[in-house]
Write an enzyme that holds these catalytic residues in place. Structure first.
Site, PDB file in Angstrom:
ATOM      1  N   LYS A  70      54.467 -11.218 -50.254  1.00  0.00           N
ATOM      2  CA  LYS A  70      55.486 -10.792 -51.089  1.00  0.00           C
ATOM      3  C   LYS A  70      55.376 -10.452 -52.528  1.00  0.00           C
ATOM      4  O   LYS A  70      54.751 -11.561 -53.193  1.00  0.00           O
ATOM      5  CB  LYS A  70      56.849 -12.006 -50.911  1.00  0.00           C
ATOM      6  CG  LYS A  70      57.752 -11.849 -51.791  1.00  0.00           C
ATOM      7  CD  LYS A  70      58.852 -13.156 -51.569  1.00  0.00           C
ATOM      8  CE  LYS A  70      59.735 -12.841 -50.152  1.00  0.00           C
ATOM      9  NZ  LYS A  70      60.701 -13.979 -49.885  1.00  0.00           N
ATOM     10  N   GLY A 126      60.228  -5.367 -45.898  1.00  0.00           N
ATOM     11  CA  GLY A 126      61.531  -5.971 -46.214  1.00  0.00           C
ATOM     12  C   GLY A 126      61.645  -6.158 -47.894  1.00  0.00           C
ATOM     13  O   GLY A 126      60.782  -5.893 -48.463  1.00  0.00           O
ATOM     14  N   VAL A 161      58.472  -7.149 -49.901  1.00  0.00           N
ATOM     15  CA  VAL A 161      57.323  -7.741 -48.663  1.00  0.00           C
ATOM     16  C   VAL A 161      56.688  -6.522 -48.060  1.00  0.00           C
ATOM     17  O   VAL A 161      57.403  -5.638 -47.544  1.00  0.00           O
ATOM     18  CB  VAL A 161      58.289  -8.500 -47.674  1.00  0.00           C
ATOM     19  CG1 VAL A 161      57.270  -9.309 -46.861  1.00  0.00           C
ATOM     20  CG2 VAL A 161      58.949  -9.529 -48.323  1.00  0.00           C
ATOM     21  N   GLY A 194      64.042  -8.575 -50.839  1.00  0.00           N
ATOM     22  CA  GLY A 194      65.037  -9.347 -51.012  1.00  0.00           C
ATOM     23  C   GLY A 194      65.330  -9.878 -52.671  1.00  0.00           C
ATOM     24  O   GLY A 194      64.617  -9.147 -53.304  1.00  0.00           O
ATOM     25  N   PHE A 249      64.039 -11.861 -54.304  1.00  0.00           N
ATOM     26  CA  PHE A 249      63.026 -12.486 -54.931  1.00  0.00           C
ATOM     27  C   PHE A 249      61.582 -11.363 -55.059  1.00  0.00           C
ATOM     28  O   PHE A 249      60.902 -11.504 -55.745  1.00  0.00           O
ATOM     29  CB  PHE A 249      62.216 -13.713 -54.264  1.00  0.00           C
ATOM     30  CG  PHE A 249      63.193 -14.679 -54.409  1.00  0.00           C
ATOM     31  CD1 PHE A 249      63.362 -15.691 -55.711  1.00  0.00           C
ATOM     32  CD2 PHE A 249      63.819 -15.191 -53.041  1.00  0.00           C
ATOM     33  CE1 PHE A 249      64.025 -16.440 -55.819  1.00  0.00           C
ATOM     34  CE2 PHE A 249      64.912 -16.312 -53.508  1.00  0.00           C
ATOM     35  CZ  PHE A 249      64.850 -17.090 -54.656  1.00  0.00           C
ATOM     36  N   GLY A 250      62.068 -10.177 -54.129  1.00  0.00           N
ATOM     37  CA  GLY A 250      60.609  -9.052 -54.197  1.00  0.00           C
ATOM     38  C   GLY A 250      61.033  -8.323 -53.055  1.00  0.00           C
ATOM     39  O   GLY A 250      61.598  -8.601 -52.119  1.00  0.00           O
ATOM     40  N   ASP A 269      69.779 -20.332 -50.875  1.00  0.00           N
ATOM     41  CA  ASP A 269      70.034 -19.113 -50.342  1.00  0.00           C
ATOM     42  C   ASP A 269      69.810 -19.000 -48.807  1.00  0.00           C
ATOM     43  O   ASP A 269      69.201 -18.154 -48.437  1.00  0.00           O
ATOM     44  CB  ASP A 269      69.026 -18.259 -51.095  1.00  0.00           C
ATOM     45  CG  ASP A 269      69.757 -16.871 -51.185  1.00  0.00           C
ATOM     46  OD1 ASP A 269      70.862 -16.544 -50.870  1.00  0.00           O
ATOM     47  OD2 ASP A 269      69.083 -15.944 -51.450  1.00  0.00           O
TER      48      ASP A 269
END
Ligand SMILES: *[C@@H]1O[C@H](CO)[C@@H](O)[C@H](O)[C@H]1NC(C)=O
Ligand SMILES: *[C@@H]1O[C@H](CO)[C@@H](O)[C@H](O)[C@H]1NC(C)=O
Ligand SMILES: *[C@@H]1O[C@H](CO)[C@@H](O)[C@H](O)[C@H]1NC(C)=O
Ligand SMILES: *[C@@H]1O[C@H](CO)[C@@H](O)[C@H](O)[C@H]1NC(C)=O
Ligand SMILES: *[C@@H]1O[C@H](CO)[C@@H](O)[C@H](O)[C@H]1NC(C)=O
Ligand SMILES: *[C@@H]1O[C@H](CO)[C@@H](O)[C@H](O)[C@H]1NC(C)=O
Length: 927
Positions: free
Chosen positions: A630, A609, A616, A611, A613-614, A728
């Protein structure tokens, strides 16, 4: 269609009270109960309504009446009650969070050969519903109330006869299917029906079931009782059609009502109408459908004129344009308008209109404020429930108002409180009910001559107690010394029990009438030494406890405060904590070496994944534990310090509905967070991945996921000090574990919220489609911003549509919020329900749709808290589970919906301020 059995509890009190339960089965519509008061048989009337009797189980107090021209069987009998100071209640079962119409009718018919027209009160639970004033022996008085059920039962009580005897002819309960009557005041107010008029009616006859599936009674505009609908303007004409009128939801006026109308050929329509219950604030809607053939150059535009309310006239009605065509319903109205008792209203064509106004129907309801009832009410209701088979426990309604239960006395000064309980000689078993010790207004307690056993509880919560009667029972144990400390106690009767031990000396010294004979093991005096020792012993213990309490009182808040301040500083500026922060992080969070992480992820082999923030990656630790790793994008945290700061926060947050944080790593310029691995991916994938497309999760599962996620958020909001705002929340941040339990992720990467006040931040963070518009504009962050995002998630669960879509929501709409709101407001909830959802109960869908609308209110203070949202989700789950339990036997009809209306025309998007019930500004709205 299934058969719904409703238990009707009928209460009848006379010198020997009699209470009985009755089953009334209705086959016509679910949620219909039609009680023929005083009747003897089950029968179906010519409308197809099934009536049930009550007199085969009730002795006495029935009267037969005969009215010229009244042939309906339910009006051949009535039930009446003595003119005393008691109340007589019908208790009916209802489904909570469902709207109903309750109708009570009264046809006097000179049943008592007295010709004294009765006058008495009817209440709905503790709320005074109406005063029934009979002014004609042969005219039926009708009272109707629209309510949202909050308890599983309702009580309708007759009481307080000023003249004659209270009586009742019929009681009718009708369950609604949708929520045309939804309004933002419904938790504090009922709607008392004042006028429901079918204009242009072909005869005097009212229209009701089966034309109206909810059996509302639409009065004919020809029924010109004295002062009722008079002053009809000259040129008023009747028009009608046989063409069906299109409406987008079920609860509109019936076809036959909409297919007739009056038209003002001279340019105006005017009426004068007496509004029962007014002056006051009301809910008023008009119903229009263009049913005339207008020529190509014709227009029909008109205004409503109300004396003294110029604002009302600003809106111009153009039915065809407003309804987008002929034979279509347009229903503008006011959710909160102040109206007089005598209402003069007029519709006047505009100067550029060629045709006069047209009107099909209207409905006016008055807001009736709910009464809270007595503060002690719930305690006594709980007590009664424990004795549910006893007659005295079945009286129904509030224990104090409008009249107290037969064994209860109340005082209303300064607030409604129970002052006396008299259950002498009643068949009480077991120990003294603990609820009684919590009645802090209690002055007298009579529990003598019953079968109570066990010991006497501590009555120190009842400081006003004057008289206690406990004689002639089976009570055992010692007398509690707390009795001696009741400052007002004057009489204590405990004779003929099995009490033992010593009489507390305080009681003997007290100025008190005390009878304790017949307790063979109860000793008056006793070993004074020992007694004293106990007292001393106790006082030492008490002193120690007191010191401990004082100490903790003084010290604890300080400790807490320090802790809190420290955290706030963590969140806002880490500067002053530079030296300690690294330690703080390592103190709480596990540190992984980069080598460990590379091993576990096979050098970042499998990306699962990415997103905000970074990115995964999947990993598996040496011990077999699966992890999600992550790697934060470089600019997420500028420095080591900020990272450690966030990590120390993360490691302190634990909840079963939050993805578990396992540790962190910061090497070679990489900032890495390690979480538990969630096997079933994100809610977003589950709902929208092309392979499953939501078909894998039914409505109940969706509700359970919503509950889990909401609990996670609730913990962030209320379980953490200071509270944490997620900022979020979205479907890609709701993850599912092996068992499809949901957990919220990516929390805590946002800033801590500051205790109490809202937080001003420089960067608005969030995801398009989920972002609270108020936060976006004001940059004021509160928990309610998460509630907004959660509302969007709820809409996605209902609809299976992504929050933002370029194609799905039509030309000018890319946003699920606008799209869903428009549908729901126009009554078309079906238009947004995910086609992949096959099996759901419409009531539960309702609750969630309603709540979602509340969550996406434009202003945070109008949104519910996440805890309130959880309650509704739980209600909805309970409904679904109950449905699942009776699977197979249940009727399909109630499960699959076609069209539902919610919310009417709540002006969610544009309202500038929250309209209060006292606000006499009338705002027209249209559904
Ligand atoms: C009325 O119908 C109910 C339910 O069907 C039944 O239990 C009851 O015995 C009937 N009462 C009479 C008087 O027929
Ligand atoms: C009412 O009428 C029924 C039958 O018509 C009769 O059996 C009954 O005794 C009457 N009740 C009263 C109170 O007059
Ligand atoms: C009863 O009906 C008849 C015929 O419909 C009518 O003439 C008469 O006035 C009515 N009586 C009453 C009391 O309404
Ligand atoms: C009965 O009605 C009278 C007159 O409205 C009122 O003053 C009184 O408080 C009522 N009694 C109760 C018990 O509600
Ligand atoms: C106390 O109770 C006993 C038993 O009921 C009774 O016989 C006696 O008269 C009572 N004593 C007084 C002083 O009332
Ligand atoms: C109640 O709702 C269901 C589902 O929308 C619908 O099929 C049914 O016709 C409704 N009942 C009435 C009386 O409108």
């Amino acid at each position: 269609m299934g058969t719904v059995t409703v238990r009707v509890l009928f209460l009848f009190l006379s010198s020997s009270a009699l209470f009985l339960l009755m089953d009334v089965s209705t086959a016509q519509m679910p949620g219909f109960v039609s009680l023929d008061c005083g009747g003897a048989d089950n029968f179906t009337d010519e409308l197809g309504l099934k009536w049930g009797p009550d007199n085969h189980i009730i002795t006495g107090k029935i009267a037969n009446i005969s009215i010229p021209n009244e042939t309906r069987k339910q009006y051949k009998t009535l039930r009446y009650f003595p003119a005393d100071n008691k109340k007589y209640c019908y208790t009916l079962n209802v489904i909570t969070r469902t709207r109903y119409l309750i109708r009570a009718t009264f046809l006097y018919g000179n049943f008592d050969n007295n010709n004294v027209y009765p006058k008495f009160d009817v209440s709905f639970g503790p709320t005074h519903w109406a005063t029934i004033v009979i002014s004609d022996a042969n005219t039926i008085e009708v009272q109707e109330l629209i309510f949202l059920a909050t308890d599983p039962t309702i009580s309708i009580c007759l009481s307080n006869a000023s003249t004659g005897k209270p009586f009742i002819s019929t009681l009718e309960l009708r369950q609604f299917n949708g929520s045309v009557y939804y309004n933002e005041f419904e938790n504090q107010f009922y709607l008392s029906v004042s006028a429901r008029i079918n204009f242009g009616a072909p005869s005097d006859a009212p229209l009701r079931y089966p034309d109206d599936p909810f059996d509302r009674i639409w009065e004919s505009d020809r029924m010109k009782k004295a002062n009722y609908l008079v002053d009809v303007a000259p040129g008023t004409d009747i028009v009608s059609t046989t063409t069906p009128i299109y409406a987008s939801h079920d609860e509109t006026p019936p076809q036959k009502v909409m297919q007739t109308a009056v038209v003002g050929r001279n340019g105006s329509l005017s009426y004068r109408l007496n509004l029962d219950g007014f002056p006051g604030n009301g809910w008023a809607f008009t119903y229009f459908a263009e049913i005339e053939n207008l020529g190509p150059s014709d227009t029909r535009k008109f205004r409503l004129l109300l004396p003294g309310q110029p604002d009302v006239s600003k809106a111009i009605v153009n039915i065809q344009e407003n309804a987008q065509g002929r034979y279509r319903l347009y229903e503008p109205g006011f959710y909160n308008i102040s109206l007089p008792f005598v209402l003069n209203f007029r519709f006047e064509k505009t100067s550029d209109s060629t045709m006069g106004p047209l009107l099909n129907a209207m409905e006016i309801n008055k807001y009736l404020e709910k009464s809270d009832g007595s503060a002690d009410g719930p305690l006594l209701v709980a007590l009664s429930r424990a004795y549910s088979s006893a007659e005295w426990a079945q009286e129904g309604g509030d224990p104090c108002i409008p009249a107290p239960w037969s064994w209860v006395r109340c005082s209303s000064d300064p607030q409604l409180r129970i002052t006396s309980i008299k259950l002498s000689g009643k068949n009480l078993m077991g120990t003294i009910p603990i609820e009684l010790t919590k009645l802090d207004g209690l002055v007298e307690l009579w529990l003598d001559n019953t079968s109570l056993s066990g010991s006497i509880p501590d009555f120190s919560g009842c400081q006003n107690l004057k008289k206690i009667h406990l004689e002639n029972n089976q009570l055992t144990g010692e007398l509690p010394s707390s009795l001696a400390h009741l400052p007002n106690l004057k009489e204590l009767y405990i004779q003929n029990n099995k009490l033992s031990g010593k009489m507390p000396s305080g009681l003997l010294n007290k100025d008190l009438f005390l009878n304790y004979t017949g307790n063979s093991h109860l000793q008056k005096g006793g070993n004074v030494e020992k007694h004293k020792k106990i007292i001393i012993g106790l006082s030492v213990v008490a002193a120690v406890l007191l010191i401990a309490a004082i100490a903790s009182y003084i010290l604890l808040p300080k400790l807490k405060k320090n802790h809190k301040q420290e955290k706030i500083q963590h969140g806002l500026s880490a500067q002053r904590l530079v030296s300690s922060i690294g330690d703080a992080a390592s103190e709480f969070a596990h540190y992984f070496t980069l080598i460990e992480i590379k091993d576990a992820t096979k050098n970042f082999e499998r990306k699962i994944g990415s997103g905000g923030f970074g990115v995964v990656y999947y990993g598996r630790l040496k011990d077999g534990k699966e992890i999600a790793v992550k790697i934060l994008t470089n600019d997420t945290f500028q420095g080591k310090r900020e990272f450690s700061n966030e990590v120390s926060l993360l490691s302190r947050i634990h909840h079963r509905n939050l993805v578990q944080f396992l540790g962190y790593c910061q090497e070679e310029g990489k900032s890495i967070l390690v979480y538990e691995f969630m096997h079933n991916g994100t809610l977003k994938e589950l709902l929208y991945s092309p392979s499953t497309h939501g078909s894998g999760i039914n409505w109940l599962k969706r509700l359970e996921i919503a509950e889990d996620a909401a609990r996670g958020i609730e913990y962030l909001h209320t379980g953490c000090v200071p509270s944490i705002i997620h900022r979020d929340l979205k479907t890609s941040n709701i993850l599912l574990d092996k068992n499809m339990g949901a957990k919220v992720s990516d929390f805590g990467l946002s800033k801590l919220s500051v205790d109490g006040a809202s937080h001003v931040s420089s960067i608005v963070r969030g995801t398009l489609g989920y972002l609270d518009p108020e936060y976006y504009i004001s940059q004021q962050l509160t928990e309610k911003s998460d509630v907004y995002s959660f509302g969007v998630v709820l809409l996605e669960l209902i609809s299976g549509q992504e929050a933002i879509s370029n194609e799905k929501f039509g030309a000018n709409c890319r946003n699920i919020v606008q799209w869903a709101k428009v549908h729901i407001e126009s009554g078309n909830i079906q238009g947004i329900i995910d086609p992949a959802l096959q099996d759901y109960d419409i009531q539960s869908m309702w609750k969630i749709a309603e709540k979602a609308l509340m969550c996406i209110q434009p202003h945070g203070n109008m949104r519910p808290s996440i805890s309130q949202v959880i309650k509704d989700i739980q209600d909805a789950i309970a409904i679904e589970r109950a449905e699942a339990m009776k699977e197979g036997s249940s009727d399909e009809i109630s499960k699959h919906s076609s069209s539902h209306n919610i919310g009417g025309s709540l002006d969610l998007g544009t309202s500038e301020h929250y309209l209060s019930i006292d606000d006499s500004i009338a705002r027209p709205t249209a559904r």
